[in-house]
Design a protein around this motif. Structure first.
Motif, mmCIF file in Angstrom:
data_model
loop_
_atom_site.group_PDB
_atom_site.id
_atom_site.type_symbol
_atom_site.label_atom_id
_atom_site.label_comp_id
_atom_site.label_asym_id
_atom_site.label_seq_id
_atom_site.Cartn_x
_atom_site.Cartn_y
_atom_site.Cartn_z
ATOM 1 N N ILE A 1 12.035 3.781 56.309
ATOM 2 C CA ILE A 1 12.744 2.911 56.891
ATOM 3 C C ILE A 1 13.852 1.900 55.709
ATOM 4 O O ILE A 1 14.931 1.675 56.147
ATOM 5 C CB ILE A 1 12.019 1.663 57.863
ATOM 6 N N ILE A 2 13.001 1.681 54.983
ATOM 7 C CA ILE A 2 13.905 1.153 53.623
ATOM 8 C C ILE A 2 15.094 1.934 53.239
ATOM 9 O O ILE A 2 16.198 1.397 53.057
ATOM 10 C CB ILE A 2 12.960 0.691 52.657
ATOM 11 N N LEU A 3 14.584 3.334 53.143
ATOM 12 C CA LEU A 3 15.794 4.074 52.763
ATOM 13 C C LEU A 3 16.869 4.268 53.828
ATOM 14 O O LEU A 3 18.072 4.472 53.325
ATOM 15 C CB LEU A 3 15.131 5.614 52.402
ATOM 16 N N LEU A 4 16.416 4.413 55.038
ATOM 17 C CA LEU A 4 17.672 4.406 56.064
ATOM 18 C C LEU A 4 18.479 3.013 56.158
ATOM 19 O O LEU A 4 19.710 3.206 56.226
ATOM 20 C CB LEU A 4 16.976 4.638 57.383
ATOM 21 N N GLN A 5 17.717 2.237 56.202
ATOM 22 C CA GLN A 5 18.488 0.849 55.988
ATOM 23 C C GLN A 5 19.499 0.669 54.887
ATOM 24 O O GLN A 5 20.612 0.176 55.049
ATOM 25 C CB GLN A 5 17.397 -0.450 55.960
ATOM 26 N N PHE A 6 19.093 1.104 53.611
ATOM 27 C CA PHE A 6 19.942 1.110 52.555
ATOM 28 C C PHE A 6 21.098 1.946 52.606
ATOM 29 O O PHE A 6 22.357 1.495 52.240
ATOM 30 C CB PHE A 6 19.224 1.303 51.085
ATOM 31 N N ILE A 7 20.781 3.032 53.021
ATOM 32 C CA ILE A 7 22.117 4.073 53.309
ATOM 33 C C ILE A 7 22.889 3.706 54.376
ATOM 34 O O ILE A 7 24.191 3.805 54.049
ATOM 35 C CB ILE A 7 21.492 5.358 53.761
ATOM 36 N N ALA A 8 22.552 2.793 55.510
ATOM 37 C CA ALA A 8 23.452 2.382 56.380
ATOM 38 C C ALA A 8 24.384 1.139 55.747
ATOM 39 O O ALA A 8 25.212 0.947 56.222
ATOM 40 C CB ALA A 8 22.356 1.627 57.633
ATOM 41 N N VAL A 9 23.747 0.472 54.717
ATOM 42 C CA VAL A 9 24.430 -0.559 53.952
ATOM 43 C C VAL A 9 25.488 0.220 52.843
ATOM 44 O O VAL A 9 26.292 -0.569 52.673
ATOM 45 C CB VAL A 9 23.371 -1.841 53.558
ATOM 46 N N MET A 10 25.238 1.053 52.528
ATOM 47 C CA MET A 10 25.812 1.762 51.281
ATOM 48 C C MET A 10 27.337 1.540 51.496
ATOM 49 O O MET A 10 28.136 1.267 50.583
ATOM 50 C CB MET A 10 25.255 2.932 50.920
ATOM 51 N N PRO A 11 28.060 1.852 52.606
ATOM 52 C CA PRO A 11 29.554 1.811 52.499
ATOM 53 C C PRO A 11 30.026 0.346 52.459
ATOM 54 O O PRO A 11 31.205 0.265 52.187
ATOM 55 C CB PRO A 11 29.731 2.283 54.251
ATOM 56 N N ASP A 12 29.085 -0.643 52.993
ATOM 57 C CA ASP A 12 29.576 -2.097 52.627
ATOM 58 C C ASP A 12 29.133 -2.660 51.546
ATOM 59 O O ASP A 12 29.300 -3.753 51.465
ATOM 60 C CB ASP A 12 29.385 -2.605 54.059
ATOM 61 N N PHE A 13 28.429 -1.801 50.539
ATOM 62 C CA PHE A 13 27.759 -2.346 49.236
ATOM 63 C C PHE A 13 28.664 -3.374 48.465
ATOM 64 O O PHE A 13 28.295 -4.386 48.285
ATOM 65 C CB PHE A 13 27.166 -1.248 48.492
ATOM 66 N N ASP A 14 29.937 -2.889 48.376
ATOM 67 C CA ASP A 14 30.920 -3.855 47.443
ATOM 68 C C ASP A 14 31.097 -5.110 48.143
ATOM 69 O O ASP A 14 31.181 -6.191 47.637
ATOM 70 C CB ASP A 14 32.059 -2.985 47.280
ATOM 71 N N LYS A 15 31.284 -5.054 49.742
ATOM 72 C CA LYS A 15 31.675 -6.204 50.066
ATOM 73 C C LYS A 15 30.464 -7.241 50.308
ATOM 74 O O LYS A 15 30.701 -8.477 50.739
ATOM 75 C CB LYS A 15 31.910 -5.848 51.521
ATOM 76 N N LEU A 16 29.218 -6.855 50.202
ATOM 77 C CA LEU A 16 28.156 -7.680 50.157
ATOM 78 C C LEU A 16 27.729 -8.009 48.941
ATOM 79 O O LEU A 16 27.076 -9.366 48.775
ATOM 80 C CB LEU A 16 26.845 -6.996 51.027
ATOM 81 N N PHE A 17 27.646 -7.388 47.843
ATOM 82 C CA PHE A 17 26.873 -7.546 46.584
ATOM 83 C C PHE A 17 27.764 -7.448 45.352
ATOM 84 O O PHE A 17 27.214 -7.961 44.376
ATOM 85 C CB PHE A 17 25.767 -6.584 46.600
ATOM 86 N N SER A 18 29.112 -7.046 45.405
ATOM 87 C CA SER A 18 29.800 -7.010 44.058
ATOM 88 C C SER A 18 30.449 -8.281 43.851
ATOM 89 O O SER A 18 30.398 -9.186 44.763
ATOM 90 C CB SER A 18 30.868 -5.729 44.261
ATOM 91 N N SER A 19 31.404 -8.305 42.659
ATOM 92 C CA SER A 19 32.203 -9.592 42.484
ATOM 93 C C SER A 19 33.221 -9.642 43.523
ATOM 94 O O SER A 19 33.921 -10.713 43.664
ATOM 95 C CB SER A 19 32.716 -9.467 41.280
ATOM 96 N N ASN A 20 33.604 -8.379 44.454
ATOM 97 C CA ASN A 20 34.547 -8.436 45.411
ATOM 98 C C ASN A 20 34.089 -8.504 46.997
ATOM 99 O O ASN A 20 34.641 -8.130 47.843
ATOM 100 C CB ASN A 20 35.505 -7.218 45.458
ATOM 101 N N SER A 21 32.860 -9.265 46.856
ATOM 102 C CA SER A 21 32.125 -9.727 48.172
ATOM 103 C C SER A 21 32.951 -10.478 48.892
ATOM 104 O O SER A 21 33.830 -11.114 48.629
ATOM 105 C CB SER A 21 30.698 -10.094 47.937
ATOM 106 N N ILE A 22 32.621 -10.552 50.327
ATOM 107 C CA ILE A 22 33.279 -11.312 51.353
ATOM 108 C C ILE A 22 33.452 -12.747 51.028
ATOM 109 O O ILE A 22 34.448 -13.541 50.962
ATOM 110 C CB ILE A 22 32.755 -11.068 52.710
ATOM 111 N N ILE A 23 32.027 -13.051 50.629
ATOM 112 C CA ILE A 23 31.873 -14.389 50.119
ATOM 113 C C ILE A 23 31.920 -14.597 48.403
ATOM 114 O O ILE A 23 30.947 -13.606 48.010
ATOM 115 C CB ILE A 23 30.668 -15.012 50.739
ATOM 116 N N PRO A 24 32.731 -15.347 47.953
ATOM 117 C CA PRO A 24 32.692 -15.197 46.682
ATOM 118 C C PRO A 24 31.501 -15.573 45.735
ATOM 119 O O PRO A 24 30.461 -16.380 46.399
ATOM 120 C CB PRO A 24 33.746 -16.316 46.391
ATOM 121 N N GLN A 25 31.340 -14.878 45.021
ATOM 122 C CA GLN A 25 29.712 -15.184 44.240
ATOM 123 C C GLN A 25 29.757 -16.558 43.667
ATOM 124 O O GLN A 25 28.476 -17.015 43.523
ATOM 125 C CB GLN A 25 29.673 -14.190 42.982
ATOM 126 N N ASP A 26 30.637 -17.188 43.316
ATOM 127 C CA ASP A 26 30.688 -18.408 42.544
ATOM 128 C C ASP A 26 30.153 -19.487 43.850
ATOM 129 O O ASP A 26 29.455 -20.408 43.645
ATOM 130 C CB ASP A 26 32.030 -19.059 42.343
#
Length: 319
Positions: free
Chosen positions: A35-60
């Motif tokens: 379940i954790i693996l499937l959920q992570f695979i589902a999130v992977m296409p939006d990984f940058d938008k959620l966790f990177s410095s280019n996320s939808i909500i700024p890291q600051d």
């Protein structure tokens, strides 16, 4: 004095009496890992938008709500950048590490160590993007915590298959009882919180839930007819309160254990299909099955095997 000794013995047996049934350990490890693996695979296409410095909500902005001492994914990225490793490389390493650790858990290859490392990585991602987190993410953390506590490697595992050393016997009863009490308390207070208000008694909460923007997207069921049959909303609301508040009482009673387990799982299937909360529902179904599904079947198998020995004795066997 005798009564106190009897109570002490019962409490000790309840928490520490060794149970030879270990199927729930393999089920919990494999199911949670998948379940954790499937959920992570589902999130992977939006990984940058959620966790990177280019996320939808700024890291600051998100860092304002994060303590300085807490390890988060942006801090991990910044740490590797100080050694000249670009953010994209860190993201790729993180993705590979997350998937690899999930596979280790599923196959049972040093699953407790893998669960510990995955828990650190999962919390770093979760706390670094807390605005995108919801209840299922916290249940993921708790599931990994129980994988660390449970001796999940000995039964049905890759480590046991390739190792020449015979695994020692382990007693998983103390952790299992802790897990069972945990889920019982969680359901009770969830139901109590609903019962203290009025929205669940009059069906308003059910009506609002099925009309949320993210709900009912897959099946696209027309629920407008419920406006003319509001008593059904009231029945569903009352049933939810009854199932959750009655959980710690009826799930432990053998005569009603299967019935309450079926009702609880059915409730989560409904949540998955109507509210589209598949990940949360899957984790809760796994929790329920891990804790109480394997309780009675094991005893029935033992009893049935004894009956077969009695009814079909081997040649020369004295009954």
């Amino acid at each position: 004095m005798k009564r106190l000794n009897l109570i002490y013995t019962k409490v000790e047996d309840f928490f520490f009496k060794k149970d030879s049934q270990t199927e729930f350990l393999s089920f919990f490890r494999v199911a949670i890992g998948i379940i954790i693996l499937l959920q992570f695979i589902a999130v992977m296409p939006d990984f940058d938008k959620l966790f990177s410095s280019n996320s939808i909500i700024p890291q600051d902005i998100m860092n304002v709500f994060t303590p300085d001492w807490l390890i988060t994914f942006p801090k991990i990225v910044h740490f590797f950048q100080s050694f000249g490793i670009a953010e994209n490389a860190t993201i790729v390493i993180t993705k590979i590490s997350f998937i690899t650790l999930c596979i280790f858990i599923i196959t049972g290859f040093y699953s407790r160590i893998a669960a510990f490392l995955l828990l650190i990585l999962q919390i770093a991602l979760l706390k670094g993007s807390s605005f995108f987190a919801y209840g299922a993410d916290f249940f993921t953390s708790m599931s990994l915590f129980y994988l660390i506590l449970f001796p999940t490697d000995p039964p049905f595992s890759l480590k046991n298959f390739i190792s020449t050393k015979k695994p020692g016997e382990v007693n998983a009863t103390p952790v299992k009882r802790l897990f069972q009490l945990h889920i019982s308390i969680a359901y009770f207070f969830s139901g109590l919180d609903k019962a203290l208000g009025f929205n669940w008694w009059n069906g308003e909460s059910i009506w609002k839930a099925i009309h949320l923007p993210y709900s009912n997207r897959d099946l696209n069921i027309d629920f407008t007819w419920l406006a003319d049959h509001s008593y059904l909303l009231i029945i569903i609301g009352w049933s939810t309160i009854l199932i959750e508040m009655g959980y710690p009482f009826f799930i432990w009673y053998k005569a009603t254990q299967k019935t309450w387990l079926l009702l609880t799982i059915s409730m989560h299937i409904g949540i998955a299909l109507v509210l589209n909360l598949y990940y949360f529902s899957a984790i809760m179904i796994i929790w329920n099955m891990t804790n109480f599904y394997f309780e009675q079947p094991a005893k029935k198998r033992i009893q049935s095997s004894k009956k077969k020995i009695r009814t079909n004795p081997l040649p020369g066997q004295i009954i």
